[in-house]
Design a protein around this motif. Structure first.
Motif, PDB file in Angstrom:
ATOM      1  N   TYR A  30      -7.029  24.442 -13.799  1.00 41.57           N
ATOM      2  CA  TYR A  30      -5.877  23.634 -14.308  1.00 41.57           C
ATOM      3  C   TYR A  30      -6.087  22.823 -15.310  1.00 41.57           C
ATOM      4  O   TYR A  30      -7.021  22.507 -15.409  1.00 41.57           O
ATOM      5  CB  TYR A  30      -4.851  22.983 -13.305  1.00 41.57           C
ATOM      6  N   ASN A  35      -6.194  19.239 -16.575  1.00 40.69           N
ATOM      7  CA  ASN A  35      -5.961  17.698 -15.957  1.00 40.69           C
ATOM      8  C   ASN A  35      -5.809  16.793 -17.114  1.00 40.69           C
ATOM      9  O   ASN A  35      -5.554  15.653 -16.891  1.00 40.69           O
ATOM     10  CB  ASN A  35      -7.050  17.498 -15.172  1.00 40.69           C
ATOM     11  N   ALA A  83      -2.303  15.355 -18.502  1.00 38.77           N
ATOM     12  CA  ALA A  83      -2.056  15.555 -17.392  1.00 38.77           C
ATOM     13  C   ALA A  83      -0.765  16.712 -17.374  1.00 38.77           C
ATOM     14  O   ALA A  83       0.139  16.504 -17.795  1.00 38.77           O
ATOM     15  CB  ALA A  83      -1.718  14.446 -16.238  1.00 38.77           C
ATOM     16  N   ALA A 107      -1.024  18.749 -12.258  1.00 30.18           N
ATOM     17  CA  ALA A 107      -1.947  17.500 -11.972  1.00 30.18           C
ATOM     18  C   ALA A 107      -0.857  16.277 -11.593  1.00 30.18           C
ATOM     19  O   ALA A 107      -1.396  15.280 -11.135  1.00 30.18           O
ATOM     20  CB  ALA A 107      -2.648  17.112 -13.417  1.00 30.18           C
ATOM     21  N   GLN A 141      -1.619  13.931  -8.515  1.00 31.20           N
ATOM     22  CA  GLN A 141      -1.472  12.520  -8.587  1.00 31.20           C
ATOM     23  C   GLN A 141      -0.386  11.755  -7.865  1.00 31.20           C
ATOM     24  O   GLN A 141      -0.598  10.598  -7.998  1.00 31.20           O
ATOM     25  CB  GLN A 141      -2.002  12.287 -10.149  1.00 31.20           C
ATOM     26  N   PRO A 162      -3.530  22.212  -7.090  1.00 32.01           N
ATOM     27  CA  PRO A 162      -2.960  22.124  -8.368  1.00 32.01           C
ATOM     28  C   PRO A 162      -3.583  23.355  -9.353  1.00 32.01           C
ATOM     29  O   PRO A 162      -3.095  23.993 -10.190  1.00 32.01           O
ATOM     30  CB  PRO A 162      -3.385  20.851  -9.156  1.00 32.01           C
ATOM     31  N   GLN A 163      -4.984  23.738  -8.832  1.00 25.26           N
ATOM     32  CA  GLN A 163      -5.816  24.650  -9.488  1.00 25.26           C
ATOM     33  C   GLN A 163      -5.041  26.079  -9.001  1.00 25.26           C
ATOM     34  O   GLN A 163      -5.707  27.036  -9.577  1.00 25.26           O
ATOM     35  CB  GLN A 163      -7.305  24.616  -9.030  1.00 25.26           C
TER      36      GLN A 163
END
Length: 171
Positions: free
Chosen positions: A34, A36, A39, A43, A47, A59-60
């Motif tokens: 993803y 990052n 952001a 991401a 976070q 998130p990936q």
């Protein structure tokens, strides 16, 4: 084994199966990649910047068939990534932006595509090579103002791609 013992064994197995499924630790998700920086929406979820569902933990994993133009890559459980009413923070950037991908499983890469408003603004050849753990692309954006960039990593060795939307305030 008698019929009575078989019935008892089957009943015991049926009763213990749900307990075993809960007690056995879940395997880690097959991870991928993803954006990052700046952001991406996923991401920001990871976070804790924006409240999100399951994407916070992976998130990936915004993976879907190639050719989609959705922030969630067509994955229903990540639908919140398509929700423009969420308080996505827009990174302050100039017209030239460095996008950094983080990879947790490095598939061979066909290409990376970047879209703004449905218009392709960059297409970067991956050469069919496996990327390093991070890759940064410099992309020139056509307009200033608030915009959402859709970044796509098209994998060379599967029929899928990985999707990330990045909210920007371009000056």
């Amino acid at each position: 084994m008698t019929a009575k013992r078989k019935l008892l064994a089957a009943a015991l197995g049926a009763a213990l199966a749900p307990v075993a499924l809960v007690a056995i630790p879940a395997g880690t998700a097959s991870a991928h990649g993803y954006v990052n920086s700046p952001a991406s929406r996923q991401a920001q979820c990871a976070q804790g910047v924006v409240e999100c569902g399951a994407i916070k933990y992976e998130p990936q994993s915004v993976e879907g068939p190639k050719g989609l133009r959705e922030c969630n890559g067509g994955v229903p459980q990540f639908a919140e990534l398509n929700d423009n009413s969420k308080p996505w923070q827009a990174a302050e950037v100039g017209r030239t932006v460095d996008f950094t991908w983080t990879f947790t499983a490095r598939h061979r890469t066909a290409n990376y595509e970047y879209y703004v408003g449905g218009q392709k603004v960059a297409d970067i050849d991956g050469g069919g090579q496996q990327p390093p753990a991070t890759v940064t692309h410099q992309v020139n954006l056509p307009n200033s103002g608030r915009q959402t960039v859709l970044a796509i990593w098209n994998v060379a060795d599967t029929a899928n791609a990985f999707y990330a939307c990045i909210d920007l305030q371009v000056s």
